[in-house]
Write an enzyme that holds these catalytic residues in place. Structure first.
Site, short mmCIF file in Angstrom:
data_model
loop_
_atom_site.label_atom_id
_atom_site.label_comp_id
_atom_site.label_asym_id
_atom_site.label_seq_id
_atom_site.Cartn_x
_atom_site.Cartn_y
_atom_site.Cartn_z
N ASP A 20 0.83 -1.21 0.00
CA ASP A 20 0.00 0.00 0.00
C ASP A 20 0.87 1.26 0.00
OD1 ASP A 20 -2.41 1.33 -0.02
OD2 ASP A 20 -2.64 1.30 2.15
N HIS A 37 2.07 3.51 -9.15
CA HIS A 37 1.88 2.07 -9.40
C HIS A 37 3.05 1.50 -10.21
CE1 HIS A 37 -1.91 2.36 -7.46
NE2 HIS A 37 -2.50 3.06 -8.42
N TRP A 69 -12.06 -1.82 -7.47
CA TRP A 69 -12.86 -1.47 -8.66
C TRP A 69 -13.53 -0.11 -8.47
CZ3 TRP A 69 -11.69 -4.19 -12.69
CH2 TRP A 69 -11.45 -5.56 -12.61
N LEU A 131 10.40 -20.65 -5.09
CA LEU A 131 9.43 -19.79 -4.41
C LEU A 131 8.04 -19.89 -5.04
CD1 LEU A 131 8.92 -17.27 -2.47
CD2 LEU A 131 9.37 -15.87 -4.49
C1 IPE Z 1 -1.65 0.24 -3.30
O1 IPE Z 1 -1.42 1.60 -3.31
C2 IPE Z 1 -1.96 -0.31 -4.67
C3 IPE Z 1 -3.37 -0.70 -4.83
C4 IPE Z 1 -4.26 -0.70 -3.89
C5 IPE Z 1 -3.79 -1.11 -6.14
P1 IPE Z 1 -2.62 2.63 -3.28
O2 IPE Z 1 -3.00 2.95 -4.69
O3 IPE Z 1 -3.73 2.18 -2.41
O4 IPE Z 1 -1.90 3.88 -2.65
P2 IPE Z 1 -2.48 4.89 -1.58
O5 IPE Z 1 -2.90 4.07 -0.39
O6 IPE Z 1 -3.64 5.59 -2.21
O7 IPE Z 1 -1.34 5.78 -1.28
C1 IPE Z 2 -5.21 -2.68 0.03
O1 IPE Z 2 -4.93 -1.34 -0.25
C2 IPE Z 2 -5.27 -3.45 -1.24
C3 IPE Z 2 -4.01 -3.56 -1.96
C4 IPE Z 2 -2.84 -3.22 -1.52
C5 IPE Z 2 -4.12 -4.14 -3.27
P1 IPE Z 2 -6.11 -0.27 -0.32
O2 IPE Z 2 -5.50 1.06 -0.47
O3 IPE Z 2 -7.11 -0.67 -1.33
O4 IPE Z 2 -6.75 -0.48 1.12
P2 IPE Z 2 -7.69 0.47 1.97
O5 IPE Z 2 -8.75 1.00 1.04
O6 IPE Z 2 -6.83 1.57 2.50
O7 IPE Z 2 -8.20 -0.42 3.04
MG MG Z 3 -4.11 2.43 -0.39
#
Ligand code: IPE
Ligand code: IPE
Ligand code: MG
Length: 230
Positions: A20, A37, A69, A131
């Site tokens: 995250d 990303h 989504w 792995l």
């Molecule tokens: C994690 O990074 C990647 C996905 C959830 C696809 P985020 O896109 O959630 O990044 P933040 O949390 O908004 O910084």
């Molecule tokens: C969790 O990240 C999912 C992934 C890392 C793919 P999110 O950014 O979607 O999670 P929330 O919304 O903060 O819980």
């Molecule tokens: Mg996030």
């Protein structure tokens, strides 16, 4: 009396990572979220290499949740394209290193090209014994548990675990500063050790990963029992 608690061996074990913080990493630099990303995908490559070096036997990565989504169409499309790229281009290298790939989550809502790339990646690495890299895409643990419960021949913990097929997690790492599981591997994490870090995923280096593994190695796990005294 103070007990002399034995640390767990570092390997073999199953690490799950909630990757995250990509979006905030980009926004903090005035960049569009998709750039975060892309940087996140580079961090994945480095961490997979480190997992192999450190003797991790299974690595489960949360790449896209079923709740993601809800994000803008453009961001979702970018993520789907990145995942497809990883599962076609990177997989060649992973395959050569004996890594086995599995993808967790629903397939029916994915772009067809991504679903096909997943099938090829899984098939072409199925016999590898290195792995086990699991990538969670359109994944919700609640959905996975419900689907497994509907298919299990009986509702014993063993039958459900077999249907889920992911195995117990030893260590969960979540980057990006939040301290929650966001519906990732809830059954499998029943007794997992939790490691939270404020480091955003694109900044998460092999050194951070190795430090998290070292922290895990110092923990004691009694699984409800009692630790042996010295
Ligand atoms: C994690 O990074 C990647 C996905 C959830 C696809 P985020 O896109 O959630 O990044 P933040 O949390 O908004 O910084
Ligand atoms: C969790 O990240 C999912 C992934 C890392 C793919 P999110 O950014 O979607 O999670 P929330 O919304 O903060 O819980
Ligand atoms: Mg996030």
């Amino acid at each position: 009396m103070q007990t002399n608690l034995q640390p767990q061996p570092i390997s073999p074990f199953h690490v799950a990572i909630i990757m995250d913080g990509n979006g905030r990493w980009a926004e903090n630099q005035g960049l569009p979220r998709p750039v975060g990303h892309q940087a996140g995908a580079r961090a994945v490559r480095a961490v997979v290499r480190t997992a192999v070096e450190q003797g991790v036997t299974a690595l489960s990565l949360y790449a896209f949740s079923s709740y993601n989504w809800r994000r803008p169409e453009e961001e979702v499309a970018g993520l789907m394209a990145l995942l497809r790229h990883f599962l076609t281009i990177d997989v060649r290298d992973l395959r050569a290193h004996g890594i086995r790939i599995s993808v967790l989550g629903r397939r029916d809502r994915l772009p067809l090209a991504l679903a096909k790339a997943i099938a090829v990646a899984e098939r072409s690495t199925a016999r590898n014994t290195g792995l086990h890299l699991r990538i969670a895409i359109d994944y919700s643990s609640r959905d996975a548990i419900l689907a497994a419960a509907q298919q299990a021949p009986d509702l014993s913990p063993e039958a459900l675990a077999t249907r889920l097929g992911t195995g117990d997690v030893d260590l969960v790492i979540r980057t990006g500063g939040d301290r929650r599981l966001s519906d990732f591997l809830l059954w499998e994490c029943a007794y997992a050790e939790l490691f939270f870090t404020d480091v955003k995923w694109p900044d998460f280096t092999p050194a951070h990963f190795t430090a998290a593994l070292g922290d895990f190695a110092k923990r004691t796990r009694s699984f409800g029992g009692l630790m042996e005294s010295a």
